[in-house]
Motif scaffolding. Structure first.
Motif, PDB file in Angstrom:
ATOM      1  N   TYR A 129       0.898  -1.202   0.057  1.00 60.20           N
ATOM      2  CA  TYR A 129      -0.044   0.020  -0.028  1.00 60.20           C
ATOM      3  C   TYR A 129       0.995   1.173  -0.081  1.00 60.20           C
ATOM      4  CZ  TYR A 129      -3.818  -3.000   1.577  1.00 60.20           C
ATOM      5  OH  TYR A 129      -4.557  -4.089   1.735  1.00 60.20           O
ATOM      6  N   PHE A 130       0.416   2.372  -0.440  1.00 56.93           N
ATOM      7  CA  PHE A 130       0.697   3.696  -0.043  1.00 56.93           C
ATOM      8  C   PHE A 130      -0.151   4.149   0.588  1.00 56.93           C
ATOM      9  CE2 PHE A 130      -1.395   3.930  -4.298  1.00 56.93           C
ATOM     10  CZ  PHE A 130      -2.386   5.009  -4.157  1.00 56.93           C
ATOM     11  N   CYS A 131       0.379   5.364   1.335  1.00 50.29           N
ATOM     12  CA  CYS A 131      -0.260   5.977   2.414  1.00 50.29           C
ATOM     13  C   CYS A 131      -1.745   6.069   2.303  1.00 50.29           C
ATOM     14  CB  CYS A 131       0.614   7.304   2.928  1.00 50.29           C
ATOM     15  SG  CYS A 131       0.587   8.485   1.472  1.00 50.29           S
ATOM     16  N   SER A 132      -2.179   6.868   1.356  1.00 50.60           N
ATOM     17  CA  SER A 132      -3.569   7.300   1.018  1.00 50.60           C
ATOM     18  C   SER A 132      -4.385   6.085   0.548  1.00 50.60           C
ATOM     19  CB  SER A 132      -3.777   8.532  -0.079  1.00 50.60           C
ATOM     20  OG  SER A 132      -3.135   8.193  -1.037  1.00 50.60           O
ATOM     21  N   GLN A 133      -3.721   5.060  -0.010  1.00 51.30           N
ATOM     22  CA  GLN A 133      -4.324   4.087  -0.462  1.00 51.30           C
ATOM     23  C   GLN A 133      -4.717   3.116   0.921  1.00 51.30           C
ATOM     24  OE1 GLN A 133      -1.775   1.172  -2.401  1.00 51.30           O
ATOM     25  NE2 GLN A 133      -3.395  -0.105  -3.122  1.00 51.30           N
ATOM     26  N   PHE A 134      -4.000   3.000   1.926  1.00 49.52           N
ATOM     27  CA  PHE A 134      -4.028   2.349   3.006  1.00 49.52           C
ATOM     28  C   PHE A 134      -5.369   2.988   4.016  1.00 49.52           C
ATOM     29  CE2 PHE A 134      -2.945   2.985   7.802  1.00 49.52           C
ATOM     30  CZ  PHE A 134      -3.447   1.688   8.091  1.00 49.52           C
ATOM     31  N   VAL A 135      -4.922   4.511   4.023  1.00 45.56           N
ATOM     32  CA  VAL A 135      -6.215   5.050   4.976  1.00 45.56           C
ATOM     33  C   VAL A 135      -7.629   4.991   4.297  1.00 45.56           C
ATOM     34  CG1 VAL A 135      -6.979   7.407   5.880  1.00 45.56           C
ATOM     35  CG2 VAL A 135      -4.804   6.907   5.750  1.00 45.56           C
ATOM     36  N   ALA A 136      -7.651   4.816   2.676  1.00 42.84           N
ATOM     37  CA  ALA A 136      -9.180   4.729   2.006  1.00 42.84           C
ATOM     38  C   ALA A 136      -9.295   3.269   2.288  1.00 42.84           C
ATOM     39  CB  ALA A 136      -8.672   5.312   0.585  1.00 42.84           C
ATOM     40  N   GLU A 137      -8.600   2.414   2.336  1.00 42.44           N
ATOM     41  CA  GLU A 137      -8.743   1.070   2.612  1.00 42.44           C
ATOM     42  C   GLU A 137      -9.414   0.638   3.785  1.00 42.44           C
ATOM     43  OE1 GLU A 137      -8.586  -3.139   0.992  1.00 42.44           O
ATOM     44  OE2 GLU A 137      -8.008  -1.222  -0.055  1.00 42.44           O
ATOM     45  N   ILE A 138      -8.780   1.285   4.816  1.00 44.82           N
ATOM     46  CA  ILE A 138      -9.466   1.166   6.243  1.00 44.82           C
ATOM     47  C   ILE A 138     -10.569   1.560   6.282  1.00 44.82           C
ATOM     48  CG2 ILE A 138      -9.164   1.980   8.751  1.00 44.82           C
ATOM     49  CD1 ILE A 138      -6.977  -0.166   8.458  1.00 44.82           C
ATOM     50  N   LEU A 139     -11.093   2.731   5.634  1.00 42.60           N
ATOM     51  CA  LEU A 139     -12.339   3.366   5.684  1.00 42.60           C
ATOM     52  C   LEU A 139     -13.438   2.580   5.054  1.00 42.60           C
ATOM     53  CD1 LEU A 139     -11.410   7.160   5.090  1.00 42.60           C
ATOM     54  CD2 LEU A 139     -12.265   6.068   7.402  1.00 42.60           C
ATOM     55  N   GLU A 140     -13.077   2.256   3.603  1.00 48.02           N
ATOM     56  CA  GLU A 140     -13.848   1.228   2.741  1.00 48.02           C
ATOM     57  C   GLU A 140     -14.098  -0.002   3.475  1.00 48.02           C
ATOM     58  OE1 GLU A 140     -13.302  -0.425  -1.463  1.00 48.02           O
ATOM     59  OE2 GLU A 140     -13.727   1.822  -1.470  1.00 48.02           O
ATOM     60  N   ARG A 141     -13.143  -0.626   3.927  1.00 49.71           N
ATOM     61  CA  ARG A 141     -13.638  -1.987   4.580  1.00 49.71           C
ATOM     62  C   ARG A 141     -14.448  -1.715   5.913  1.00 49.71           C
ATOM     63  NH1 ARG A 141      -8.209  -5.721   5.007  1.00 49.71           N
ATOM     64  NH2 ARG A 141      -7.055  -5.110   3.007  1.00 49.71           N
ATOM     65  N   SER A 142     -14.521  -0.863   6.165  1.00 46.62           N
ATOM     66  CA  SER A 142     -15.473  -0.372   7.490  1.00 46.62           C
ATOM     67  C   SER A 142     -16.724   0.132   7.122  1.00 46.62           C
ATOM     68  CB  SER A 142     -14.623   0.697   8.154  1.00 46.62           C
ATOM     69  OG  SER A 142     -13.326  -0.099   8.824  1.00 46.62           O
ATOM     70  N   GLY A 143     -16.953   0.255   5.698  1.00 42.76           N
ATOM     71  CA  GLY A 143     -17.973   0.595   5.026  1.00 42.76           C
ATOM     72  C   GLY A 143     -18.376   1.897   4.805  1.00 42.76           C
ATOM     73  N   ILE A 144     -17.095   2.892   5.023  1.00 46.66           N
ATOM     74  CA  ILE A 144     -17.226   4.223   4.704  1.00 46.66           C
ATOM     75  C   ILE A 144     -16.588   4.518   3.596  1.00 46.66           C
ATOM     76  CG2 ILE A 144     -16.224   6.524   5.422  1.00 46.66           C
ATOM     77  CD1 ILE A 144     -16.033   5.189   8.292  1.00 46.66           C
ATOM     78  N   LYS A 145     -17.362   5.004   2.466  1.00 43.86           N
ATOM     79  CA  LYS A 145     -16.877   5.325   1.198  1.00 43.86           C
ATOM     80  C   LYS A 145     -17.027   6.825   0.799  1.00 43.86           C
ATOM     81  CE  LYS A 145     -17.274   3.354  -3.432  1.00 43.86           C
ATOM     82  NZ  LYS A 145     -15.868   2.778  -3.923  1.00 43.86           N
ATOM     83  N   LEU A 146     -15.889   7.429   0.746  1.00 44.94           N
ATOM     84  CA  LEU A 146     -15.894   8.858   0.629  1.00 44.94           C
ATOM     85  C   LEU A 146     -15.758   9.275  -0.721  1.00 44.94           C
ATOM     86  CD1 LEU A 146     -13.494   9.961   3.288  1.00 44.94           C
ATOM     87  CD2 LEU A 146     -16.002   9.948   3.629  1.00 44.94           C
ATOM     88  N   TRP A 147     -15.382   8.369  -1.668  1.00 46.19           N
ATOM     89  CA  TRP A 147     -15.266   8.687  -2.905  1.00 46.19           C
ATOM     90  C   TRP A 147     -15.799   7.671  -3.703  1.00 46.19           C
ATOM     91  CZ3 TRP A 147     -11.070   8.263   0.272  1.00 46.19           C
ATOM     92  CH2 TRP A 147     -10.819   9.424   0.646  1.00 46.19           C
ATOM     93  N   ASN A 148     -16.103   7.716  -5.261  1.00 46.90           N
ATOM     94  CA  ASN A 148     -16.463   6.778  -6.067  1.00 46.90           C
ATOM     95  C   ASN A 148     -15.270   6.391  -6.673  1.00 46.90           C
ATOM     96  OD1 ASN A 148     -18.051   4.849  -7.321  1.00 46.90           O
ATOM     97  ND2 ASN A 148     -18.694   6.439  -9.083  1.00 46.90           N
ATOM     98  N   LYS A 149     -14.140   6.085  -6.239  1.00 48.97           N
ATOM     99  CA  LYS A 149     -12.918   5.435  -6.603  1.00 48.97           C
ATOM    100  C   LYS A 149     -12.350   4.372  -5.816  1.00 48.97           C
ATOM    101  CE  LYS A 149     -10.639   9.456  -6.966  1.00 48.97           C
ATOM    102  NZ  LYS A 149      -9.413  10.447  -7.105  1.00 48.97           N
ATOM    103  N   LEU A 150     -11.756   3.617  -6.658  1.00 51.33           N
ATOM    104  CA  LEU A 150     -10.654   2.094  -5.739  1.00 51.33           C
ATOM    105  C   LEU A 150      -9.690   3.056  -4.662  1.00 51.33           C
ATOM    106  CD1 LEU A 150      -9.853   0.047  -8.649  1.00 51.33           C
ATOM    107  CD2 LEU A 150     -11.572  -0.438  -6.928  1.00 51.33           C
ATOM    108  N   PRO A 151      -9.565   2.413  -3.354  1.00 48.42           N
ATOM    109  CA  PRO A 151      -8.621   2.986  -2.491  1.00 48.42           C
ATOM    110  C   PRO A 151      -7.074   3.290  -3.378  1.00 48.42           C
ATOM    111  CG  PRO A 151      -9.975   1.425  -1.617  1.00 48.42           C
ATOM    112  CD  PRO A 151     -10.448   1.378  -3.049  1.00 48.42           C
ATOM    113  N   ALA A 152      -6.865   2.535  -4.391  1.00 48.37           N
ATOM    114  CA  ALA A 152      -5.633   2.586  -5.050  1.00 48.37           C
ATOM    115  C   ALA A 152      -5.584   3.617  -6.050  1.00 48.37           C
ATOM    116  CB  ALA A 152      -5.303   1.202  -6.077  1.00 48.37           C
TER     117      ALA A 152
END
Length: 181
Positions: A129-152
């Motif tokens: 992972y890179f930093c923002s991918q990791f943070v987005a992944e933590i959020l998304e796997r917890s049901g929080i989707k802030l954007w309509n794009k992949l964490p990567a």
């Protein structure tokens, strides 16, 4: 549990050569993202340097705003955002985080993923992972989707642009006081 639980997203700019290279391309003021489960940022996690003096050895890290890499760059600037979440979402995030903590040695920094962002193509590897991918992944796997794009494909600047995040602090990281509002 608290009435209005929150997590905190910190974006930083250390001014390092790597930071300047990324900033030269992105034109964004901050290029590193971390997540914390408290306002004091004592539980701060990301993907970055494992050792302050070696930018090439990266992976999953528990960061400390007073020591480690940040202590080597006292001019680091930051913004800290609060994201209000539910108790259940916090539980999920902490469970996901425990997977990273338990297996921290097997995770690598996804430098090719950073290049993928420039190409607008997600580059994903298992345990990388890179930093923002990791943070987005933590959020998304917890049901929080802030954007309509992949964490990567999520950049630190995407957090800055999210209307769900509320600014708590901006300025020098060394001057941050958790009670700052």
């Amino acid at each position: 549990m608290s009435a209005d639980p929150s997590v905190y997203i910190m974006l930083t700019n250390t001014g390092t050569l790597f930071t300047k290279l990324i900033q030269g391309y992105t034109k964004a003021p901050y290029n590193h993202a971390s997540i914390s489960f408290n306002r004091e940022l004592s539980e701060l996690y990301s993907f970055g340097r494992k050792h302050p003096a070696n930018p090439l050895n990266g992976g999953f890290v528990k960061e400390d705003i007073r020591t480690g890499t940040y202590s080597k760059y006292p001019e680091t600037t930051c913004v800290i955002y609060e994201l209000q979440v539910t108790d259940r979402e916090v539980e999920k995030m902490k469970r996901v985080l425990q997977v990273f903590i338990r297996s921290r040695q097997k995770y690598l920094y996804n430098i090719l993923g950073v290049i993928g962002i420039a190409l607008k193509e997600p580059v994903e590897f298992s345990n990388s992972y890179f930093c923002s991918q990791f943070v987005a992944e933590i959020l998304e796997r917890s049901g929080i989707k802030l954007w309509n794009k992949l964490p990567a494909l999520v950049t630190p600047d995407d957090f800055r642009q999210s209307d769900r995040l509320h600014l708590v602090y901006y300025g020098k990281l060394s001057e941050y006081k958790p009670s700052s509002r």
